[in-house]
Write a protein that holds these residues in place. Structure first.
Motif, mmCIF file in Angstrom:
data_model
loop_
_atom_site.group_PDB
_atom_site.id
_atom_site.type_symbol
_atom_site.label_atom_id
_atom_site.label_comp_id
_atom_site.label_asym_id
_atom_site.label_seq_id
_atom_site.Cartn_x
_atom_site.Cartn_y
_atom_site.Cartn_z
ATOM 1 N N TYR A 58 34.587 -16.178 23.995
ATOM 2 C CA TYR A 58 33.512 -16.855 23.292
ATOM 3 C C TYR A 58 32.472 -17.375 24.280
ATOM 4 C CZ TYR A 58 36.789 -17.027 19.371
ATOM 5 O OH TYR A 58 37.668 -16.710 18.366
ATOM 6 N N CYS A 59 31.234 -17.198 23.910
ATOM 7 C CA CYS A 59 30.136 -17.816 24.628
ATOM 8 C C CYS A 59 29.802 -19.134 23.930
ATOM 9 C CB CYS A 59 28.937 -16.872 24.590
ATOM 10 S SG CYS A 59 27.424 -17.513 25.282
ATOM 11 N N LEU A 93 24.030 -17.879 19.351
ATOM 12 C CA LEU A 93 24.577 -17.031 20.407
ATOM 13 C C LEU A 93 25.236 -15.794 19.830
ATOM 14 C CD1 LEU A 93 26.336 -19.877 22.442
ATOM 15 C CD2 LEU A 93 24.044 -18.956 22.807
ATOM 16 N N THR A 111 19.648 -14.701 28.266
ATOM 17 C CA THR A 111 20.935 -13.999 28.279
ATOM 18 C C THR A 111 21.824 -14.519 29.389
ATOM 19 O OG1 THR A 111 19.905 -12.013 27.383
ATOM 20 C CG2 THR A 111 22.064 -11.759 28.388
ATOM 21 N N GLY A 164 29.318 -18.716 19.903
ATOM 22 C CA GLY A 164 29.152 -17.382 19.382
ATOM 23 C C GLY A 164 30.356 -16.975 18.554
ATOM 24 N N GLU A 192 27.589 -12.580 21.328
ATOM 25 C CA GLU A 192 28.256 -11.938 22.456
ATOM 26 C C GLU A 192 28.383 -10.445 22.236
ATOM 27 O OE1 GLU A 192 30.871 -15.726 21.669
ATOM 28 O OE2 GLU A 192 29.870 -14.162 20.502
ATOM 29 N N SER A 201 28.059 -10.010 27.675
ATOM 30 C CA SER A 201 26.712 -10.558 27.565
ATOM 31 C C SER A 201 26.666 -11.552 26.416
ATOM 32 C CB SER A 201 25.689 -9.450 27.306
ATOM 33 O OG SER A 201 25.647 -8.529 28.371
ATOM 34 N N CYS A 202 25.784 -12.519 26.552
ATOM 35 C CA CYS A 202 25.593 -13.537 25.516
ATOM 36 C C CYS A 202 24.096 -13.750 25.375
ATOM 37 C CB CYS A 202 26.295 -14.822 25.904
ATOM 38 S SG CYS A 202 26.024 -16.194 24.756
ATOM 39 N N TRP A 244 31.770 -19.828 29.074
ATOM 40 C CA TRP A 244 32.617 -18.781 28.502
ATOM 41 C C TRP A 244 34.029 -19.353 28.343
ATOM 42 C CZ3 TRP A 244 31.056 -14.191 26.553
ATOM 43 C CH2 TRP A 244 29.793 -13.717 26.929
#
Length: 126
Positions: A97-98, A4, A80, A117, A6, A21-22, A36
């Motif tokens: 963080y994703c 991932l 995404t 991520g 971000e 966005s991730c 998230w």
């Protein structure tokens, strides 16, 4: 296993908006629940929002403090996920963080995710 990345963080005034966005690598993104989380300085990482996907469509969950202001979504064709953040407040400041996990239910705990991520900083000024 997906990876991932971000993006979309930044500095914004209170009341403003940001969209995170991730992007996920891998071909099975649709089978993953995406979440998230955020972490403010000196505080534990906390759940913000999550979205799952199955044959009937998407399912979402939000922490109470962001309901009505944040919207989580995903585009499986683009691998995404997104977090649209409106009416931002200084208390929304933190590293976002994703995260992802293969699951048939929406997961809302940090322990429930196994892919993370690197994080993106969101700062909301008063």
């Amino acid at each position: 296993q997906v990876q991932l990345v971000e993006s979309g963080g930044g500095l914004v005034q209170a009341g403003g908006s940001l969209r995170l966005s991730c992007v996920a690598s891998g071909r099975t993104f649709s089978s993953y629940v995406m979440g998230w989380f955020r972490q403010a300085p000196g505080k534990e990482r906390e759940f913000v929002a999550a979205i799952g996907w199955n044959w009937s469509g998407s399912r979402t969950s939000y922490t109470d403090s962001v309901k009505g202001r944040f919207t989580i979504s995903r585009d499986n064709a683009k691998n995404t996920g997104y977090l649209q953040m409106n009416s931002l407040k200084p208390e929304d400041t933190g590293v976002y963080y994703c995260a992802a996990v293969r699951s048939i239910v929406v997961v809302t705990t940090t322990r429930g995710y196994d892919v993370w991520g690197q994080g993106t900083q969101v700062t909301v000024s008063s």
